[in-house]
Motif scaffolding. Structure first.
Motif, short mmCIF file in Angstrom:
data_model
loop_
_atom_site.label_atom_id
_atom_site.label_comp_id
_atom_site.label_asym_id
_atom_site.label_seq_id
_atom_site.Cartn_x
_atom_site.Cartn_y
_atom_site.Cartn_z
N TRP A 542 -85.79 41.20 -33.50
CA TRP A 542 -86.71 39.88 -33.05
C TRP A 542 -87.75 40.34 -31.91
O TRP A 542 -88.51 39.44 -31.37
CB TRP A 542 -86.11 38.68 -32.45
CG TRP A 542 -85.25 38.08 -33.80
CD1 TRP A 542 -83.75 37.83 -33.83
CD2 TRP A 542 -85.96 37.33 -34.71
NE1 TRP A 542 -83.45 37.32 -34.91
CE2 TRP A 542 -84.97 36.99 -35.55
CE3 TRP A 542 -87.07 37.08 -35.18
CZ2 TRP A 542 -84.96 36.24 -36.69
CZ3 TRP A 542 -87.38 36.34 -36.32
CH2 TRP A 542 -86.29 36.02 -37.10
N LEU A 543 -88.05 41.88 -32.01
CA LEU A 543 -89.22 42.12 -31.01
C LEU A 543 -90.53 42.05 -32.00
O LEU A 543 -91.08 43.03 -32.36
CB LEU A 543 -89.08 43.57 -30.62
CG LEU A 543 -89.84 43.96 -29.56
CD1 LEU A 543 -89.60 43.32 -28.37
CD2 LEU A 543 -89.79 45.48 -29.24
N ARG A 544 -90.82 40.86 -32.23
CA ARG A 544 -91.94 40.40 -33.30
C ARG A 544 -92.48 39.38 -32.98
O ARG A 544 -91.78 38.35 -32.39
CB ARG A 544 -91.61 40.61 -34.74
CG ARG A 544 -90.31 39.93 -35.05
CD ARG A 544 -89.88 40.54 -36.66
NE ARG A 544 -88.71 40.04 -36.91
CZ ARG A 544 -88.24 39.89 -38.22
NH1 ARG A 544 -89.26 40.12 -39.23
NH2 ARG A 544 -87.14 39.54 -38.57
N LEU A 545 -93.43 38.84 -33.53
CA LEU A 545 -94.07 37.53 -33.39
C LEU A 545 -93.92 36.60 -34.76
O LEU A 545 -94.09 37.36 -35.79
CB LEU A 545 -95.71 37.55 -33.10
CG LEU A 545 -96.09 37.78 -31.67
CD1 LEU A 545 -95.76 39.34 -31.16
CD2 LEU A 545 -97.51 37.73 -31.41
N ILE A 546 -93.74 35.30 -34.47
CA ILE A 546 -93.66 34.42 -35.55
C ILE A 546 -94.91 33.70 -35.75
O ILE A 546 -95.25 33.10 -34.91
CB ILE A 546 -92.48 33.43 -35.37
CG1 ILE A 546 -91.08 34.19 -35.30
CG2 ILE A 546 -92.43 32.70 -36.49
CD1 ILE A 546 -89.75 33.52 -34.99
N GLU A 547 -95.63 33.75 -36.97
CA GLU A 547 -96.42 33.08 -37.31
C GLU A 547 -96.09 32.02 -38.37
O GLU A 547 -95.30 32.28 -39.24
CB GLU A 547 -97.83 33.98 -38.01
CG GLU A 547 -98.17 35.25 -36.97
CD GLU A 547 -99.17 36.11 -37.81
OE1 GLU A 547 -99.36 35.78 -38.96
OE2 GLU A 547 -99.50 36.94 -37.24
N ILE A 548 -96.94 30.79 -38.31
CA ILE A 548 -96.60 29.79 -38.98
C ILE A 548 -97.98 29.31 -39.63
O ILE A 548 -98.71 29.07 -38.90
CB ILE A 548 -95.90 28.65 -38.31
CG1 ILE A 548 -94.47 29.13 -37.84
CG2 ILE A 548 -95.75 27.20 -39.11
CD1 ILE A 548 -93.68 28.02 -37.22
N GLN A 549 -97.79 28.97 -41.09
CA GLN A 549 -99.11 28.43 -41.51
C GLN A 549 -98.56 27.31 -42.68
O GLN A 549 -97.45 27.33 -43.40
CB GLN A 549 -99.66 29.68 -42.32
CG GLN A 549 -101.08 29.41 -43.02
CD GLN A 549 -101.82 30.67 -43.49
OE1 GLN A 549 -101.19 31.60 -43.96
NE2 GLN A 549 -103.00 30.61 -43.70
N MET A 550 -99.53 26.48 -42.82
CA MET A 550 -99.42 25.35 -43.71
C MET A 550 -100.08 25.64 -45.11
O MET A 550 -101.28 26.04 -45.22
CB MET A 550 -99.70 24.12 -43.54
CG MET A 550 -99.43 22.61 -44.22
SD MET A 550 -99.99 21.11 -43.36
CE MET A 550 -98.64 21.00 -42.12
N ALA A 551 -99.49 25.41 -46.29
CA ALA A 551 -100.07 25.66 -47.58
C ALA A 551 -99.33 24.61 -48.44
O ALA A 551 -98.24 24.34 -48.62
CB ALA A 551 -99.65 27.09 -48.11
N ASN A 552 -100.36 23.71 -48.86
CA ASN A 552 -99.98 22.54 -49.72
C ASN A 552 -99.10 21.60 -49.09
O ASN A 552 -98.20 21.00 -49.67
CB ASN A 552 -99.27 23.04 -51.11
CG ASN A 552 -100.40 23.88 -52.00
OD1 ASN A 552 -101.71 23.50 -51.91
ND2 ASN A 552 -99.72 25.05 -52.40
N GLY A 553 -99.19 21.51 -47.95
CA GLY A 553 -98.26 20.37 -47.01
C GLY A 553 -97.17 21.05 -46.51
O GLY A 553 -96.31 20.23 -45.90
N ASP A 554 -96.61 22.22 -47.02
CA ASP A 554 -95.44 22.90 -46.38
C ASP A 554 -95.66 23.96 -45.66
O ASP A 554 -96.77 24.56 -45.73
CB ASP A 554 -94.61 23.40 -47.76
CG ASP A 554 -94.15 22.40 -48.64
OD1 ASP A 554 -93.86 21.19 -48.27
OD2 ASP A 554 -94.13 22.51 -50.04
N LEU A 555 -94.75 24.02 -44.46
CA LEU A 555 -94.99 25.29 -43.46
C LEU A 555 -94.27 26.30 -44.13
O LEU A 555 -92.92 26.21 -44.46
CB LEU A 555 -94.30 24.67 -42.29
CG LEU A 555 -95.01 23.63 -41.41
CD1 LEU A 555 -94.19 23.10 -40.07
CD2 LEU A 555 -96.53 23.67 -41.45
N LYS A 556 -94.85 27.61 -43.58
CA LYS A 556 -94.16 28.85 -43.91
C LYS A 556 -94.45 29.60 -42.78
O LYS A 556 -95.42 29.69 -42.18
CB LYS A 556 -95.04 29.46 -45.09
CG LYS A 556 -95.02 28.57 -46.71
CD LYS A 556 -95.82 29.39 -47.61
CE LYS A 556 -95.53 28.77 -48.84
NZ LYS A 556 -96.59 29.29 -49.77
#
Length: 556
Positions: A542-556
């Protein structure tokens, strides 16, 4: 719907937004600020208070060993190595120039008798580099920035909340705003748009944030398709909850308070490992205001949280922070700044205990930016607490004000550069779709009230996504937020008086989903992110960054 055209649209009129607007204007373009409240009076910058509200800047005055490189290393180290090093370096190396600018603009940072700026130690700093005016540093900075905005004649729309970004062909070309009093809608079109909406604290039951900090920028950016980063990391600290909001740090802990629950019991000792004493933990807390598991000060926040969550709270829902056993002369001399501040607000800490609770104080994540303040969406920039990547799991004290000025200026400069090269003729049908969504929300005649859902969301987020987190509670919260999202879409009862609150609720739910998903994803403990089911730091995975994006209403 009205239409207002500008070159650079700045959403938010606080410290970062105002600094961005100044820089954009000075770059030769037309600038418009839309401000959710009154410019200079609303938002976090003028409304936050602590015993020493700090601007972190490596001037090497208090200790000549301090320099910008040490500041950069502190940001990365305290952040648990999960920040963008380029962004961290920019804050460290450019904060001195932005500091001197504020001095030139009239901010009266405190000085030593010899005229040098007073610098004190702050959370996570190797050397003293916190400059301030006392408890009201943010207000003084905001006053200075407002004067600069007014002198330039920059257009400011007050009491206008941005509803959603206008996206045309994958490019952000402005936003639709709603007047919070008349409910009139305006399409603001722009060559560049800067998000400077501040944080998210009002989605939690306990927060030091002022009204209006409802995660608007995060949610708008998500819905438009931008990436968020580090949303699991936030500052949560012991804060006074009534009759005013105030961060409890530094000297107040060194005075040796008694922490007492609603049953009249002192409770901290039973939460500490055998090898730790209350005094040792207090000493750590005096230099570590926010909750973190990088040292033993975190036991204080865990104890306070647990006493409240398990039903042993004080009369107003917190725990008592009692200094009545400390000699009055010691409080008056050693804690003069908070003592006088409380006294001015009708609270005598020599005699009456404070009521405190673990409260949301700052979001360390936000909309992913690069060194130019650009987000992952063309045409959209972000600065201040709305932006993410520059801070990690924790952040040094004083970095928030410095960040606002550094990346406010950068976002303004590069947004202006982009806007000066473009003629924007957006498809206004995109704005009309946002208008239709607002009208639909107003016409919904559902079975759930806005206040009912809002109360549930705030309680749930504080209990399950603040100090103590685990798979079960986070998963249930994620499911509940999806259920509330469906309610907002089709089963909410909204009248005109509640329309703005309903829009804010929608934003809090969307951003809350991102926070909880990030917290679920990070299966370790790091800094402010404490998972009881994964209590150790795990650099291997977990020595990393978590990115989150929404596509078609769902989060990834």
């Amino acid at each position: 719907m009205r239409i207002h055209r500008t070159d650079v649209l700045v959403i938010g009129g606080g410290g970062a937004g105002s600094r961005a607007a100044i820089e954009a204007y000075d770059s030769g373009v037309d600038v418009t600020i839309i401000c959710k409240g009154r410019h200079g009076l609303s938002g976090c910058t003028p409304n936050s208070a602590s015993e020493w509200m700090a601007y972190g800047v490596a001037l090497g005055i208090a200790d000549p060993r301090d320099n910008c490189e040490m500041h950069f290393r502190d940001i990365v180290s305290i952040g648990g190595y999960v920040c963008d090093h380029n962004l961290a370096r920019i804050i460290a190396y450019e904060s001195p120039d932005r500091f001197r600018e504020l001095v030139d603009w009239g901010v009266e940072f405190l000085r030593e008798p010899d005229g040098r700026f007073k610098q004190v130690m702050s959370d996570g700093a190797t050397y003293p580099r916190a400059c301030g005016t006392g408890a009201d540093t943010g207000r003084q900075i905001m006053d200075a920035l407002k004067r600069q905005v007014e002198e330039r004649g920059i257009t400011v729309f007050e009491n206008v909340m941005a509803v959603d970004l206008i996206v045309d062909g994958g490019v952000v070309v402005g936003a639709v705003g709603i007047d919070t009093e008349s409910l009139e809608l305006t399409a603001f079109t722009a060559g560049s748009t800067i998000m400077a909406t501040g944080g998210h604290g009002c989605m939690y039951k306990y927060t030091v944030f002022p009204e209006g900090m409802t995660a608007d920028g995060y949610a708008m950016a998500l819905r438009a398709g931008a990436k968020l980063v580090n949303m699991e990391f936030m500052q949560i600290g012991p804060c006074v909850i009534t009759p005013l909001k105030f961060d409890v740090g530094g000297i107040l802990w060194r005075l040796g308070p008694r922490l007492i629950n609603g049953l009249g019991e002192e409770f901290l000792e039973r939460y500490l490992p055998e090898e730790l004493t209350v005094k040792e933990v207090y000493n750590l807390k005096s230099v570590t205001f926010p909750f973190t598991m990088r040292n033993a000060s975190g036991y204080i926040d865990i104890a306070n949280f647990t006493e409240i969550a398990e039903g042993r709270a004080s009369g107003n829902g917190g725990v008592y922070f009692d200094l009545s056993h400390v000699p009055a002369s010691k409080i008056e001399s050693e804690a003069s700044i908070p003592f006088k501040y409380f006294l001015e607000h009708g609270v005598d800490i020599r005699r009456k205990p404070l009521e405190i609770a673990p409260s949301i104080q700052h979001m360390n994540g936000g909309i992913l930016i690069n060194e130019r303040g650009e987000t992952s969406l063309p045409g959209l920039y972000a600065a201040g607490e709305a932006a993410g990547g520059q801070h990690g799991a924790d952040r040094p004290g004083g970095n928030s004000l410095a960040d606002c000025q550094v990346f406010g200026a950068r976002a303004g400069r590069y947004a202006a550069e982009r806007a000066s090269k473009r003629i924007v003729k957006p498809d206004l049908r995109k704005a009309e779709k946002i208008e239709d969504e607002v009208r639909r929300l107003l016409e919904t005649d559902g079975s759930h009230s806005v206040s009912e859902v809002l109360k549930d969301v705030r309680e749930m987020m504080w209990r399950n996504a603040s100090v103590i987190r685990d798979e079960d509670s986070l998963s249930k919260t994620y499911s509940s937020l999806h259920r509330y999202r469906r309610i907002v879409q089709s089963d909410l009862s909204v009248d005109e008086d509640e329309l703005v609150s309903a829009l804010e609720l929608r934003n809090m739910i969307d951003a809350g989903l991102a926070i909880v998903l990030a917290a679920l994803t990070r299966r370790e403990t790091r800094g402010s992110h404490y998972r009881t089911d994964y209590p150790k730091k795990d650099d291997e995975n977990w020595l990393r960054l978590i990115e989150i994006q929404m596509a078609n209403g769902d989060l990834k």
